[in-house]
Design a protein around this motif. Structure first.
Motif, PDB file in Angstrom:
ATOM      1  N   LYS A  71       1.023  -1.041   0.110  1.00 11.65           N
ATOM      2  CA  LYS A  71      -0.284   0.276   0.230  1.00 11.65           C
ATOM      3  C   LYS A  71       0.748   1.109  -0.154  1.00 11.65           C
ATOM      4  O   LYS A  71       2.022   1.446   0.267  1.00 11.65           O
ATOM      5  N   TRP A  72       0.135   2.333  -0.305  1.00 12.36           N
ATOM      6  CA  TRP A  72       0.924   3.387  -0.396  1.00 12.36           C
ATOM      7  C   TRP A  72       0.964   4.196   0.815  1.00 12.36           C
ATOM      8  O   TRP A  72      -0.281   3.844   1.159  1.00 12.36           O
ATOM      9  N   GLN A  73       2.080   4.763   1.457  1.00  9.12           N
ATOM     10  CA  GLN A  73       2.763   6.061   2.477  1.00  9.12           C
ATOM     11  C   GLN A  73       2.830   6.402   1.904  1.00  9.12           C
ATOM     12  O   GLN A  73       3.496   7.536   1.472  1.00  9.12           O
ATOM     13  N   ILE A  74       1.664   8.060   2.309  1.00 10.31           N
ATOM     14  CA  ILE A  74       1.652   9.594   2.432  1.00 10.31           C
ATOM     15  C   ILE A  74       2.513   9.914   3.003  1.00 10.31           C
ATOM     16  O   ILE A  74       2.972  10.238   3.666  1.00 10.31           O
ATOM     17  N   SER A  77       2.236  13.238  -1.138  1.00  9.70           N
ATOM     18  CA  SER A  77       0.906  12.950  -2.166  1.00  9.70           C
ATOM     19  C   SER A  77       0.552  12.942  -3.652  1.00  9.70           C
ATOM     20  O   SER A  77      -0.206  13.361  -3.851  1.00  9.70           O
ATOM     21  N   ILE A  80       0.071   9.477  -5.598  1.00 12.65           N
ATOM     22  CA  ILE A  80      -0.831   8.333  -5.180  1.00 12.65           C
ATOM     23  C   ILE A  80      -2.261   9.200  -5.616  1.00 12.65           C
ATOM     24  O   ILE A  80      -3.100  10.045  -5.424  1.00 12.65           O
ATOM     25  N   HIS A  85      -5.334   3.685  -6.189  1.00  8.56           N
ATOM     26  CA  HIS A  85      -4.230   3.595  -5.310  1.00  8.56           C
ATOM     27  C   HIS A  85      -4.522   2.810  -3.348  1.00  8.56           C
ATOM     28  O   HIS A  85      -5.671   3.812  -4.073  1.00  8.56           O
ATOM     29  N   GLU A  86      -3.795   1.529  -2.776  1.00  6.67           N
ATOM     30  CA  GLU A  86      -4.195   1.521  -1.961  1.00  6.67           C
ATOM     31  C   GLU A  86      -4.187   2.718  -1.008  1.00  6.67           C
ATOM     32  O   GLU A  86      -2.039   2.599  -1.420  1.00  6.67           O
ATOM     33  N   TRP A  87      -3.839   3.638  -0.406  1.00  2.00           N
ATOM     34  CA  TRP A  87      -3.347   4.685   0.502  1.00  2.00           C
ATOM     35  C   TRP A  87      -3.739   3.933   1.432  1.00  2.00           C
ATOM     36  O   TRP A  87      -3.621   4.875   2.701  1.00  2.00           O
ATOM     37  N   ASP A 143       6.347  10.207  -2.036  1.00  2.00           N
ATOM     38  CA  ASP A 143       5.649   8.984  -1.046  1.00  2.00           C
ATOM     39  C   ASP A 143       6.094   7.729  -1.611  1.00  2.00           C
ATOM     40  O   ASP A 143       7.227   7.290  -2.528  1.00  2.00           O
TER      41      ASP A 143
END
Length: 160
Positions: A71-74, A77, A80, A85-87, A143
Motif C-alpha cells: 500500500k502507499w504511504q503518504i 502525496s 498517489i 491506489h491503495e492508501w 510517496d
C-alpha cells in the motif's frame, strides 16, 4: 531442497527484483530498466510496450503480487491516485463521481499543508473522510510503497 511449489517460489523471486524497481531508485538496475521500459512513468504504471524482453515480461507478471500485498504511504502525496491506489485502510467509499486520475495532493490545502476538509468531506462518506483526516501529513519526501504482508513493511520472498 523442500520447495513445495516451484512456480510460486519463482514468482516470489521475480517479485523481489520487481520490488527493487519500486524501492531502489538510485540503483543501476533501476536506471537501466527505467531508461529502456518506463521512461515517463513508474514501474507500477508501466506498460508492456512493443517487443519486450523475456525479463521485462517476467517482471511485469509479478506486479499483481506487489500491488496485492502493498500500500502507499503518504508523504508528498503527488503520485498517489485517490481511487486506483491503495492508501487507506479500506477502499474509499464515494458519495459521487471522482475522476480516476485525481491525486491525493488535490485533497490537501497547499498553504496550510493540512487536509482540506471541504475537499475531503464532499466526495467521500463519513467513515472514509474520517480515515483520511486521521492520516498525518509530512509532505517532505516522495510517496513510498510499503509491504503490508509483514511487520517491517519490506518485501520478503517468504511473505510473498
Amino acid at each position: 531442497m523442500g520447495f513445495r511449489d516451484l512456480y510460486a517460489f519463482n514468482l516470489a523471486l521475480l517479485a523481489k527484483q520487481a520490488w527493487k524497481l519500486v524501492q531502489k531508485k538510485d540503483s543501476l538496475f533501476y536506471r537501466i530498466y527505467k531508461a529502456k521500459y518506463f521512461r515517463t512513468t513508474t514501474f507500477l504504471d508501466a506498460e508492456m510496450g512493443h517487443n519486450p524482453s523475456y525479463d521485462w515480461r517476467s517482471l511485469l507478471s509479478t506486479r499483481d503480487v506487489i500491488l496485492a500485498s502493498s500500500k502507499w504511504q503518504i508523504r508528498n502525496s503527488k503520485t498517489i491516485k485517490v481511487v486506483s491506489h491503495e492508501w487507506l485502510p479500506r477502499p474509499p467509499r464515494l458519495n459521487g463521481d471522482v475522476p480516476e486520475d485525481i491525486c491525493v495532493q488535490e485533497l490537501i490545502n497547499q498553504q496550510t499543508k493540512q487536509w482540506d476538509r471541504g475537499k475531503v468531506t464532499s466526495p467521500f462518506d463519513e467513515a472514509t473522510h474520517q480515515e483520511i483526516l486521521a492520516i498525518p501529513l509530512t509532505l517532505v519526501e516522495d510517496d513510498k510503497v510499503i509491504w503490508k504482508a509483514n511487520k517491517v513493511q519490506d518485501f520478503s520472498v517468504k511473505s510473498a
